[in-house]
Design a protein around this motif. Structure first.
Motif, PDB file in Angstrom:
ATOM      1  N   GLU A  61       0.826  -1.200   0.000  1.00 37.72           N
ATOM      2  CA  GLU A  61       0.000   0.000   0.000  1.00 37.72           C
ATOM      3  C   GLU A  61       0.864   1.256   0.000  1.00 37.72           C
ATOM      4  O   GLU A  61       0.560   2.239  -0.698  1.00 37.72           O
ATOM      5  N   THR A  62       1.949   1.233   0.754  1.00 38.04           N
ATOM      6  CA  THR A  62       2.855   2.383   0.798  1.00 38.04           C
ATOM      7  C   THR A  62       3.505   2.606  -0.558  1.00 38.04           C
ATOM      8  O   THR A  62       3.598   3.740  -1.045  1.00 38.04           O
ATOM      9  N   VAL A  63       3.968   1.522  -1.174  1.00 40.25           N
ATOM     10  CA  VAL A  63       4.593   1.626  -2.495  1.00 40.25           C
ATOM     11  C   VAL A  63       3.611   2.222  -3.498  1.00 40.25           C
ATOM     12  O   VAL A  63       3.958   3.125  -4.282  1.00 40.25           O
ATOM     13  N   GLU A  64       2.392   1.725  -3.485  1.00 41.71           N
ATOM     14  CA  GLU A  64       1.383   2.206  -4.432  1.00 41.71           C
ATOM     15  C   GLU A  64       1.094   3.683  -4.230  1.00 41.71           C
ATOM     16  O   GLU A  64       0.933   4.436  -5.203  1.00 41.71           O
ATOM     17  N   MET A  65       1.020   4.116  -2.972  1.00 36.91           N
ATOM     18  CA  MET A  65       0.721   5.516  -2.694  1.00 36.91           C
ATOM     19  C   MET A  65       1.848   6.428  -3.161  1.00 36.91           C
ATOM     20  O   MET A  65       1.621   7.475  -3.777  1.00 36.91           O
ATOM     21  N   ILE A  66       3.097   6.051  -2.861  1.00 37.70           N
ATOM     22  CA  ILE A  66       4.231   6.885  -3.270  1.00 37.70           C
ATOM     23  C   ILE A  66       4.346   6.923  -4.781  1.00 37.70           C
ATOM     24  O   ILE A  66       4.481   7.993  -5.397  1.00 37.70           O
ATOM     25  N   GLU A  67       4.299   5.754  -5.415  1.00 37.29           N
ATOM     26  CA  GLU A  67       4.428   5.711  -6.874  1.00 37.29           C
ATOM     27  C   GLU A  67       3.255   6.392  -7.554  1.00 37.29           C
ATOM     28  O   GLU A  67       3.411   7.023  -8.607  1.00 37.29           O
ATOM     29  N   GLY A  68       2.061   6.291  -6.938  1.00 45.43           N
ATOM     30  CA  GLY A  68       0.892   6.929  -7.528  1.00 45.43           C
ATOM     31  C   GLY A  68       0.996   8.439  -7.544  1.00 45.43           C
ATOM     32  O   GLY A  68       0.654   9.088  -8.551  1.00 45.43           O
ATOM     33  N   THR A  69       1.471   9.028  -6.449  1.00 54.36           N
ATOM     34  CA  THR A  69       1.601  10.485  -6.418  1.00 54.36           C
ATOM     35  C   THR A  69       2.780  10.957  -7.263  1.00 54.36           C
ATOM     36  O   THR A  69       2.749  12.053  -7.830  1.00 54.36           O
ATOM     37  N   ALA A  70       3.839  10.136  -7.348  1.00 57.63           N
ATOM     38  CA  ALA A  70       4.990  10.500  -8.176  1.00 57.63           C
ATOM     39  C   ALA A  70       4.665  10.405  -9.657  1.00 57.63           C
ATOM     40  O   ALA A  70       5.278  11.105 -10.485  1.00 57.63           O
ATOM     41  N   ALA A  71       3.697   9.550 -10.031  1.00 63.57           N
ATOM     42  CA  ALA A  71       3.381   9.321 -11.442  1.00 63.57           C
ATOM     43  C   ALA A  71       2.953  10.606 -12.141  1.00 63.57           C
ATOM     44  O   ALA A  71       3.265  10.826 -13.314  1.00 63.57           O
ATOM     45  N   ARG A  72       2.253  11.478 -11.410  1.00 58.80           N
ATOM     46  CA  ARG A  72       1.825  12.742 -12.014  1.00 58.80           C
ATOM     47  C   ARG A  72       3.022  13.561 -12.466  1.00 58.80           C
ATOM     48  O   ARG A  72       3.014  14.145 -13.559  1.00 58.80           O
ATOM     49  N   TYR A  73       4.058  13.581 -11.626  1.00 61.79           N
ATOM     50  CA  TYR A  73       5.239  14.358 -11.994  1.00 61.79           C
ATOM     51  C   TYR A  73       5.885  13.773 -13.250  1.00 61.79           C
ATOM     52  O   TYR A  73       6.280  14.511 -14.155  1.00 61.79           O
ATOM     53  N   TYR A  74       6.002  12.452 -13.310  1.00 63.25           N
ATOM     54  CA  TYR A  74       6.596  11.819 -14.490  1.00 63.25           C
ATOM     55  C   TYR A  74       5.795  12.154 -15.749  1.00 63.25           C
ATOM     56  O   TYR A  74       6.370  12.452 -16.805  1.00 63.25           O
TER      57      TYR A  74
END
Length: 385
Positions: A143-156
């Motif tokens: 869940e932590t991985v998904e949350m971090i990667e999910g919010t970072a995805a917008r920047y990418y």
């Protein structure tokens, strides 16, 4: 090779990289560390000589404060959603551009980023170089991985980039304390952990006790959770026993009035020494029990020496670490400082806690040294002369 190490600007995120940094320098590689300028004392004083500092990104207060504003939560006791915002979008929004500029100027060949760092992976994706994830505690929950990667995805997306998976995961966490449901999508390289220590000759010995034969206890809330009232509650609970106590003041207290806490002797005869920040390796000398909040560095460092723990989590990753330590039989976990006195009695009277801690220490010692792991992940390329 030029190896760039990237870390969230906090001692608990940077210092676990020290063994790999030391190994890279010993093998003749050029090494740089990217984190905020406020961590320069840690880079120059706690890491091996020869490390280049690349200051970039937001300060701890800047990105923590901005994440709190965005989510309306306490960043030190965050929800999974707040964790994602803190380490993902907020840190990238505030620090990616400056970090990329510095990385382009230095031209690294590879990146090693600690598990909660999102700047290092972005640099690797932008420059087209491999990166490796360095664990600093138990594997992150899905869940932590998904949350971090999910919010970072917008920047990418906005930068026109695609995230790139790590080439490998460097795991210093003992198997007995790893979540049995955790798995990694990339190859895992077990690595021997250790308590943090300064470069050779840089540490000073700790003051001795009047009765050195007594049981030694280290009381520590780590570098972040250093609330004076909570620390006092911990010390009061532990000092009910006639023990030798070393009590760390943490980073927050060192600059305040509590930095001047005087050594004392409790009514029970406990001798209490208050100490400023020092490498955990030094503080564990003569220690039979660690009483703390449960930060990853404290738990791993104690278990490297086969020392059991009493843990009273305060926030961040501490509850997870405490759960895993208790499940492994190396710690007693309590919900409030008032319960610490009884927990100490339990651990000191039951030899199974020390026995299990020593078994974990043996497993840690059997793992490949950081230098071996580093050579494996950097491949066959010759280091610089």
């Amino acid at each position: 090779m030029r190896v760039l190490f990237s870390a969230v600007p906090a001692y608990g995120h940077l210092l676990p990289l020290a063994p790999l940094i030391e190994a890279a320098l010993a093998d003749g590689h050029e090494v740089a560390v990217m984190t905020h300028e406020e961590l320069r004392p840690a880079v120059t004083g706690e890491l091996a000589p020869g490390v280049r500092m690349l200051p970039a990104g937001p300060s701890p207060m800047e990105f923590v404060g901005e994440a709190a504003r965005r989510t309306g939560t306490d960043p030190l006791r965050p929800t999974p959603v707040a964790v994602g915002e803190l380490f993902g979008a907020t840190r990238l929004d505030l620090g990616a551009a400056e970090s990329l500029d510095r990385a382009r100027d230095w031209e690294p060949d590879a990146v090693v980023a600690e598990s909660y760092d999102t700047i290092g992976p972005l640099i690797a994706a932008t420059l087209g170089i491999p990166w490796h994830e360095a664990g600093i505690g138990p594997g992150r929950p899905a869940e932590t991985v998904e949350m971090i990667e999910g919010t970072a995805a917008r920047y990418y997306r906005e930068a026109g980039l695609s995230p790139v998976a790590a080439t490998s995961y460097l795991d210093p966490w003992p198997a007995a304390l790893q979540d049995p449901d955790w798995s990694s999508e990339v190859p895992v390289l077990p690595m021997r952990g250790r308590a943090h220590r300064r470069p050779e000759g840089a540490s000073a010995p700790q003051r001795g006790f009047t009765h050195p034969d007594r049981t030694g206890v280290l009381v520590t809330l780590g570098t972040i959770f250093s609330d004076p009232e909570v620390l006092t509650e911990f010390v009061t609970a532990v000092s009910h026993h006639p023990l030798n106590l070393r009590v760390t003041l943490g980073m927050a207290l060192e600059s305040g009035a509590n930095a001047e806490r005087a050594d004392e002797v409790s009514d029970s005869g406990a001798e209490i020494h208050y100490v400023p920040f020092a490498p955990l390796e030094d503080l564990l000398t003569g220690t039979n029990l660690v009483v703390g909040a449960g930060g990853s560095g404290t738990v791993l460092g104690a278990l490297c020496r086969g020392i059991p723990l009493v843990l009273c989590p305060q926030g961040a990753d501490q509850p997870i670490n405490a759960i895993r330590a208790e499940a492994a039989g190396v710690a007693v976990v309590v919900e409030s400082p008032a319960e610490i006195t009884g927990a100490i009695e339990k651990v000191l009277s039951d030899p199974s806690y020390a026995q299990r801690a020593q078994a974990v220490a043996a497993e840690i010692a059997s793992r490949p040294a950081p230098g071996e792991v580093l050579r494996a992940l950097l491949g066959e390329r010759e280091p610089v002369a």
